[in-house]
Write an enzyme that holds these catalytic residues in place. Structure first.
Site, PDB file in Angstrom:
ATOM      1  N   GLU A 287      61.684  -2.677  34.393  1.00  0.00           N
ATOM      2  CA  GLU A 287      62.590  -3.201  33.363  1.00  0.00           C
ATOM      3  C   GLU A 287      61.929  -4.221  32.434  1.00  0.00           C
ATOM      4  O   GLU A 287      62.587  -5.119  31.918  1.00  0.00           O
ATOM      5  CB  GLU A 287      63.865  -3.767  34.017  1.00  0.00           C
ATOM      6  CG  GLU A 287      64.633  -2.697  34.798  1.00  0.00           C
ATOM      7  CD  GLU A 287      66.038  -3.111  35.232  1.00  0.00           C
ATOM      8  OE1 GLU A 287      66.351  -4.313  35.196  1.00  0.00           O
ATOM      9  OE2 GLU A 287      66.824  -2.215  35.607  1.00  0.00           O
TER      10      GLU A 287
ATOM     11  N   GLU B  46      66.989   2.979  40.282  1.00  0.00           N
ATOM     12  CA  GLU B  46      67.878   2.051  40.975  1.00  0.00           C
ATOM     13  C   GLU B  46      69.297   2.433  40.621  1.00  0.00           C
ATOM     14  O   GLU B  46      69.613   2.625  39.446  1.00  0.00           O
ATOM     15  CB  GLU B  46      67.689   0.595  40.489  1.00  0.00           C
ATOM     16  CG  GLU B  46      66.376  -0.044  40.810  1.00  0.00           C
ATOM     17  CD  GLU B  46      66.286  -1.492  40.287  1.00  0.00           C
ATOM     18  OE1 GLU B  46      67.247  -1.976  39.657  1.00  0.00           O
ATOM     19  OE2 GLU B  46      65.249  -2.121  40.512  1.00  0.00           O
TER      20      GLU B  46
END
Ligand code: NAG
Length: 310
Positions: free
Chosen positions: A127, A229
């Site tokens: 991220e 995720e």
């Protein structure tokens, strides 16, 4: 059979998950923390062995994800545990700042050859695009660097990145997608403020947008792709319409997680065990409650797919 709307079926077929023609389910994996008790105590190889055995026993999964190689000497510590338990990992390098990235590479490459069979993929960062720490091109350059290191060792371990689904869908990640051999897209209906009743549809919509874009940019459907995720928390504060509790988390597991796997999409669940030492942010301690098992390794519900009939 997982129960999905025709909307989802149509979307999935259109996005060419037809590779799942034989109905092979996706692979289930778990994000695994590297600390025990608090942020300063690192798990040992024995701790990882115990974790991996529990994960296998309770869920049938033998794949985990870590996010750093150098912190807690995570790579060095985890690898023998993977070998001992017949497990594998997608190994993450923390990609910023540059001097730390070099430490991460060194911690990876020192022993990678010895443990090549345990490492199914390498992700450069997690991220970093979402947090605006790197641009798509900067990330692509770092991926290229790690690919070079892996090649120098005579290995062909796939190298790529993990980021939020929307940065893939909107084109920001294009240079990194082009450079990658493996891609992980994260998506949390909870953080999109979804009602639990719409959360599965939202996950599928997010992931299919990301996957379609990845396939377009790559010009092929033949690219290792994972949900990097996802999950629903069992505690913490409401986020817009998203209510964290055990019932909703269980619903999400059987519908969204089992559903993704049922459609043949590899899925990492965040995360295997609660991490109760994580700090509350903005007065919300939700980060402590993402485990499908408690910190003591108790499953919060029956961690199988599909839902057992009673
Ligand atoms: C349900 O999810 C879909 C897909 O993400 C979204 O387009 C829609 O707005 C959501 N509906 C509600 C009521 O939130």
């Amino acid at each position: 059979m997982p129960s999905f709307t025709t909307f989802l079926k149509a979307a999935l077929l259109a996005f060419s998950i037809a590779a799942n023609a034989q109905g092979t389910p996706g692979t289930l994996g778990f994000a695994l923390g590297i600390h025990k008790i608090n942020d300063e105590t690192c798990k040992t190889t024995e701790d990882f062995v115990a974790d991996l055995k529990l994960i296998k026993e309770k869920t049938g999964s033998s794949v985990v994800r870590i996010y750093t190689t150098s912190q807690c000497e995570a790579f060095k510590t985890l690898m023998p545990a993977l070998k001992e338990t017949g497990s594998t990992a997608v190994v993450g390098l923390w990609a910023t700042p540059p001097d730390h990235f070099l430490k991460e590479i060194a911690a990876l490459t020192g022993d990678l050859k010895e443990y090549a069979d345990q490492v199914v993929g390498i992700t450069v960062g997690s991220e970093h695009l979402y947090r605006k720490e790197l641009t798509g091109q900067e990330l692509a350059d770092l991926i290229k660097k790690v690919q070079g290191e892996v090649k120098t060792l005579g290995l062909d371990t796939p190298v790529g990145f993990a980021d939020s689904w929307n940065l893939m869908a909107d084109g920001s990640a294009n240079p990194a997608i082009k450079q990658s051999d493996i891609i992980l897209a994260n998506a949390f209906s909870y953080w999109q403020g979804s009602k639990i009743t719409n959360s599965t549809q939202m996950l599928f919509d997010d992931i299919m947008q990301a996957l379609q874009h990845v396939q377009d940019v790559k010009g092929t459907i033949d690219i290792p792709f994972w949900v990097g995720e996802t999950n629903w928390p069992t505690g913490g504060k409401n986020f817009e319409d998203a209510v964290p509790n055990k019932d909703n988390a269980e619903t999400y597991w059987y519908s969204a997680v089992c559903g993704m796997l049922g459609w043949g999409v590899n899925t990492f669940v965040f995360e295997a065990f609660d991490e109760p030492w994580k700090p509350a942010e903005k007065n919300n301690d939700v980060e402590q409650h993402w485990g499908v098992m408690t910190v003591d390794g108790e499953p919060k519900w029956d961690l199988v797919c599909p839902k057992p009939s009673n």
